[in-house]
Motif scaffolding. Structure first.
Motif, PDB file in Angstrom:
ATOM      1  N   LEU A 148      18.293  -6.113  -3.843  1.00  0.00           N
ATOM      2  CA  LEU A 148      17.529  -5.555  -2.738  1.00  0.00           C
ATOM      3  C   LEU A 148      18.479  -5.126  -1.626  1.00  0.00           C
ATOM      4  O   LEU A 148      19.522  -5.730  -1.408  1.00  0.00           O
ATOM      5  CB  LEU A 148      16.545  -6.599  -2.200  1.00  0.00           C
ATOM      6  N   ALA A 194      10.147  -7.366  -3.886  1.00  0.00           N
ATOM      7  CA  ALA A 194      10.109  -7.844  -2.503  1.00  0.00           C
ATOM      8  C   ALA A 194       8.699  -8.222  -2.058  1.00  0.00           C
ATOM      9  O   ALA A 194       8.487  -9.294  -1.482  1.00  0.00           O
ATOM     10  CB  ALA A 194      10.685  -6.786  -1.566  1.00  0.00           C
ATOM     11  N   ASP A 220      11.524  -0.550  -0.835  1.00  0.00           N
ATOM     12  CA  ASP A 220      11.804  -1.216  -2.109  1.00  0.00           C
ATOM     13  C   ASP A 220      10.733  -0.861  -3.127  1.00  0.00           C
ATOM     14  O   ASP A 220       9.572  -1.239  -2.970  1.00  0.00           O
ATOM     15  CB  ASP A 220      11.863  -2.729  -1.919  1.00  0.00           C
ATOM     16  N   ILE A 265       8.242  -2.113   4.120  1.00  0.00           N
ATOM     17  CA  ILE A 265       9.053  -2.686   3.047  1.00  0.00           C
ATOM     18  C   ILE A 265       8.688  -2.052   1.708  1.00  0.00           C
ATOM     19  O   ILE A 265       9.548  -1.837   0.846  1.00  0.00           O
ATOM     20  CB  ILE A 265       8.905  -4.215   3.015  1.00  0.00           C
ATOM     21  N   VAL A 280      15.815  -4.370   3.468  1.00  0.00           N
ATOM     22  CA  VAL A 280      14.705  -5.182   2.978  1.00  0.00           C
ATOM     23  C   VAL A 280      14.895  -6.636   3.390  1.00  0.00           C
ATOM     24  O   VAL A 280      13.969  -7.305   3.857  1.00  0.00           O
ATOM     25  CB  VAL A 280      14.573  -5.056   1.451  1.00  0.00           C
TER      26      VAL A 280
END
Length: 385
Positions: free
Chosen positions: A199, A323, A318, A314, A203
């Motif tokens: 990630l 996540a 991602d 987010i 993030v």
């Protein structure tokens, strides 16, 4: 096959979000009942709530990396079902050891169900909008819970709280069994190799910032009822505040959906962390009822509004499917520390110490959010968790 865009799928996700996020609504009554009805001190009461949240964190951390391979309906149904049984077990015991073990089991089971619920929401066409929808449902649930549960506990005793929790989890299990949807496909161009990449730093900054806000939320919310009681505001007045909190909490999620394209998510997140800390200062330091009531009634709304923007941001950063499937861990790592930290601070230095801790966490959260780049336009479909 039930899709995330269907009404049945929406209902199952709304019920699952409400059941899995019951701590966001119930912590004041939860900790207050453990202190007033079971005779626990603030630290012990906070520990039991922390065990539930810690169990959810562990489950989320274990399941999130495997989200794409999980049967969401099976995990959600079993998770909420086991949580219902565990909470019913809590209502039948009174020794601290048994209550602690069952709280941990309930948290692990509910956290498992919540992980697949949030992962499925994030793998929908418009995750910001769908998260706002389930957030609105949580606001409605909050009104019902806050309006009905304190009088039930006052009339029937502490075990009734855990019977209510068991019922909420049982409804979650039934909704999952009948209508839990299948996550949307991963967008074209984002294959399994891309999903295996680490990630990004952005993030992780978002994760840490939301964790800090969740810590402040849980730390304060756990003692919102007790600080009012200890200042002599009275059960009726405090119950009215909790009901008002539930009513106000219906507003931020649909408002966040309306403002999705009008407000920059990063700015909303930074402002939300600062406002949250200011509200804690009022709640924990005001000797008068009116400032306490006004700050408490909007306290949960700030977190709901901010988290909705964070979820959408987010999701745009991602697309791997990891996540946001770990949203329970993201939120509850902070929330798990909150009750025990709050109880320890209150026991050692009084309620005012919570406002100092909130200020420190707000500074960390604002810094983390400031490190997130301005979001690009989110994909129009199949946004992965």
């Amino acid at each position: 096959m039930i899709k995330t865009s269907s009404k049945r799928g929406h209902i199952a996700l709304m019920v699952g979000h409400c059941a899995g996020m019951v701590d966001l609504v119930a912590l004041p009554v939860w900790v207050g009942t453990l202190i007033s009805r079971y005779g626990l001190d603030p630290q012990q009461a906070g520990m039991l709530a922390t065990l539930f949240l810690a169990g959810a964190v562990v489950a989320s951390l274990l399941l999130a990396p495997k989200f794409q391979r999980l049967n969401g309906r099976l995990v959600a149904t079993l998770g909420f079902g086991v949580a219902a049984a565990a909470f019913f077990g809590v209502s039948m015991v009174s020794d601290f050891g048994s209550m602690a073990a069952l709280h941990g089991l309930a948290g692990f089971a509910a956290g498992s169900a919540l992980s697949v619920t949030h992962g499925t929401i994030a793998r929908s066409e418009r995750p910001h909008r769908l998260f706002a929808i389930v957030g609105t449902a949580l606001g409605v649930f909050g009104i019902i819970f806050m309006g009905s549960t304190p009088p039930l506990v006052a009339a029937a005793g502490g075990p009734m709280l855990f019977v209510v929790f068991a019922g909420v989890m049982a409804v979650g299990a039934l909704a999952a069994l009948l209508a839990f949807p299948v996550a949307d496909p991963v967008p074209a161009g984002h294959d399994s190799a891309a999903a295996a990449k680490p990630l990004s730093a952005a993030v992780w900054f978002g994760v840490v910032g939301i964790g800090c806000m969740a810590l402040v939320q849980a730390m304060t919310f756990s003692f919102l009822e007790r600080v009012g009681s200890d200042r002599g505001f009275g059960l009726a007045a405090i119950t009215g505040v909790l009901i008002a909190l539930g009513v106000v909490s219906m507003i931020p999620a649909p408002l966040a959906a309306m403002l999705e394209k009008r407000l920059p998510a990063r700015s909303v997140m930074m402002a939300g962390a600062a406002v949250q800390a200011m509200l804690v200062a009022v709640i924990m330091n005001s000797p008068a009822f009116a400032p306490y009531a006004m700050a408490a009634s909007v306290f949960a709304a700030v977190m709901i509004f901010t988290h909705t923007f964070a979820f959408g941001l987010i999701a745009s950063l991602d697309l791997s499917g990891r996540a946001l499937a770990a949203t329970p861990a993201m939120v509850m790592i902070g929330a798990a520390i909150g009750p025990i930290l709050g109880g320890t601070l209150v026991k050692a230095s009084g309620y005012s110490s919570l406002s100092i801790a909130a200020l420190v966490m707000a500074c960390v959260a604002v810094f983390c959010f400031s490190r997130i780049p301005v979001a690009k336009a989110a994909p129009q479909q199949g946004v992965a968790a």
